[in-house]
Scaffold this motif. Structure first.
Motif, PDB file in Angstrom:
ATOM      1  N   GLY A  27      59.871 100.196  39.236  1.00 54.38           N
ATOM      2  CA  GLY A  27      60.640 101.073  39.326  1.00 54.38           C
ATOM      3  C   GLY A  27      60.783 102.131  40.129  1.00 54.38           C
ATOM      4  N   THR A  47      69.752  97.814  41.471  1.00 55.14           N
ATOM      5  CA  THR A  47      68.871  98.925  42.680  1.00 55.14           C
ATOM      6  C   THR A  47      69.248 100.658  42.382  1.00 55.14           C
ATOM      7  OG1 THR A  47      68.104  96.681  43.131  1.00 55.14           O
ATOM      8  CG2 THR A  47      67.913  99.551  44.401  1.00 55.14           C
ATOM      9  N   ILE A  71      69.743 102.786  39.326  1.00 51.98           N
ATOM     10  CA  ILE A  71      67.699 103.398  39.733  1.00 51.98           C
ATOM     11  C   ILE A  71      67.569 104.174  40.925  1.00 51.98           C
ATOM     12  CG2 ILE A  71      65.288 102.631  40.133  1.00 51.98           C
ATOM     13  CD1 ILE A  71      65.903  99.653  38.738  1.00 51.98           C
ATOM     14  N   VAL A 119      64.723  93.309  40.876  1.00 53.83           N
ATOM     15  CA  VAL A 119      63.201  93.979  39.736  1.00 53.83           C
ATOM     16  C   VAL A 119      62.266  93.148  40.388  1.00 53.83           C
ATOM     17  CG1 VAL A 119      63.042  94.169  37.613  1.00 53.83           C
ATOM     18  CG2 VAL A 119      65.774  94.467  38.440  1.00 53.83           C
ATOM     19  N   ASN A 134      69.704  96.890  33.250  1.00 57.50           N
ATOM     20  CA  ASN A 134      68.638  96.141  34.084  1.00 57.50           C
ATOM     21  C   ASN A 134      68.068  97.734  34.601  1.00 57.50           C
ATOM     22  OD1 ASN A 134      67.395  93.760  33.700  1.00 57.50           O
ATOM     23  ND2 ASN A 134      68.702  92.697  35.472  1.00 57.50           N
ATOM     24  N   GLY A 135      69.168  97.902  35.365  1.00 53.50           N
ATOM     25  CA  GLY A 135      69.062  99.167  35.924  1.00 53.50           C
ATOM     26  C   GLY A 135      69.335 100.637  35.517  1.00 53.50           C
ATOM     27  N   TRP A 177      66.491  98.956  31.024  1.00 52.76           N
ATOM     28  CA  TRP A 177      65.250  98.474  31.413  1.00 52.76           C
ATOM     29  C   TRP A 177      63.835  99.433  32.255  1.00 52.76           C
ATOM     30  CZ3 TRP A 177      63.188  98.320  36.715  1.00 52.76           C
ATOM     31  CH2 TRP A 177      61.642  97.906  36.544  1.00 52.76           C
ATOM     32  N   TYR A 178      65.109 100.342  33.450  1.00 52.56           N
ATOM     33  CA  TYR A 178      64.099 101.169  34.268  1.00 52.56           C
ATOM     34  C   TYR A 178      63.778 102.875  33.138  1.00 52.56           C
ATOM     35  CZ  TYR A 178      63.482 104.962  37.433  1.00 52.56           C
ATOM     36  OH  TYR A 178      62.690 106.426  37.676  1.00 52.56           O
ATOM     37  N   TYR A 179      64.833 102.502  32.317  1.00 52.70           N
ATOM     38  CA  TYR A 179      64.397 104.223  31.182  1.00 52.70           C
ATOM     39  C   TYR A 179      63.620 104.205  30.354  1.00 52.70           C
ATOM     40  CZ  TYR A 179      65.297 107.665  27.746  1.00 52.70           C
ATOM     41  OH  TYR A 179      65.241 109.193  27.260  1.00 52.70           O
ATOM     42  N   HIS A 224      60.867 102.508  30.939  1.00 53.85           N
ATOM     43  CA  HIS A 224      59.751 102.532  31.988  1.00 53.85           C
ATOM     44  C   HIS A 224      59.061 103.701  32.348  1.00 53.85           C
ATOM     45  CE1 HIS A 224      58.208  98.205  30.968  1.00 53.85           C
ATOM     46  NE2 HIS A 224      59.509  98.105  31.419  1.00 53.85           N
ATOM     47  N   THR A 225      60.045 104.533  32.961  1.00 50.43           N
ATOM     48  CA  THR A 225      59.824 105.564  33.337  1.00 50.43           C
ATOM     49  C   THR A 225      59.076 107.125  32.236  1.00 50.43           C
ATOM     50  OG1 THR A 225      62.127 106.104  32.868  1.00 50.43           O
ATOM     51  CG2 THR A 225      61.613 105.603  35.468  1.00 50.43           C
TER      52      THR A 225
END
Length: 272
Positions: free
Chosen positions: A20, A94, A97, A187, A259-260, A263-265, A267-268
């Motif tokens: 990310g 992308t 993110i 990704v 995904n943007g 998924w990103y949320y 893992h952050t």
């Protein structure tokens, strides 16, 4: 020696949180590209995607099932990725993110999407004309078997019109299903530092999308012009209203939301 081998494996594998961060850094770089460079990189992108698709359609014309032939399609995507070209469907994941990470602004996101899409469209129309002109000698000979397959595919891609608003929404749905996979090319390329690993990880989701026959806005930017030039029973109105517009909406939702964002949320939020 064993310790060295184990270290190499660890170095090649990148955890999702670091992926990310790398994508957010990529977004920052994309935000700095000048308009002309976004147009050029977008223009050069679509033909390589089209090359991969043309190989697939040639195989289908030769009698090979789409599910098998479609596994060849990612070759074009891998090529444009390593060349550093710009495909809007990857940026649909992308750039959000980057926006969430604070490396780009909402304006920079919209700017990137707008000019990249414009470049992709110009590249698609150019490739379509060049392909049609070359294979038909400027219209002097009938379309060959590959162009006929492309034409039939385009005709099928506007069949949503027969189902009214449900069909239009189905086109959005196929766009979501497509770019949930395709944007993973960008990704998953960050999941390894190995060149071979990047190829394999990009190949998997891209190959699945094409084999399943979902809708990709950039692919359609060259497919429809090629089909129309080749005599397909498709109008420009049908292309845009019953495919290009709803598919683009679906592609944005699939990449940006699934995904943007999600998924990103998640893992952050991970804390070691």
């Amino acid at each position: 020696m064993a310790d060295y081998a184990n270290a190499s494996v660890v170095i090649e594998t990148v955890p999702p949180a670091e992926m990310g961060a790398a994508l957010a850094a990529d977004a920052a770089k994309k935000a700095k590209f000048g308009t002309i460079h976004l147009l050029i990189r977008g223009f050069l992108c679509t033909p390589f995607l089209a090359y991969g698709a043309c190989v697939t359609f040639a195989m289908v014309a030769a009698g090979i099932p789409l599910g098998v032939a479609g596994l060849v399609f990612p070759a074009g995507y891998v090529t444009l990725s390593f060349l550093g070209l710009e495909m809007a469907t990857g940026s649909f994941a992308t750039m959000p993110i980057g926006m969430y990470a604070g490396t780009v602004t909402p304006f920079q996101l919209v700017r990137n999407w707008t000019w990249t899409l414009a470049g992709n469209l110009l590249g698609g129309i150019f490739f379509a004309w060049l392909l049609w002109f070359s294979l038909t000698k400027g219209g002097s000979t009938p379309p060959d078997s590959m162009l006929k397959v492309i034409s039939k595919t385009a005709e099928a891609k506007v069949s949503y019109i027969h189902y009214g608003m449900l069909g239009w929404c189905a086109a959005i749905g196929k766009g979501v299903l497509c770019n949930w996979l395709v944007s993973l090319g960008s990704v998953m390329s960050k999941a390894t530092r190995s060149t071979v690993g990047r190829v394999v990880l990009m190949w998997i989701p891209i190959g699945m999308f094409f084999a399943l026959g979902f809708e990709h806005t950039v692919v359609n930017m060259w497919l429809f012009p090629t089909a129309i030039l080749s005599g397909a029973n498709v109008s420009i109105y049908e292309w845009w209203v019953w495919n290009q517009i709803p598919v683009t909406i679906g592609n944005i939702l699939g990449a940006m939301v699934l995904n943007g964002t999600l998924w990103y949320y998640t893992h952050t939020l991970q804390k070691e």
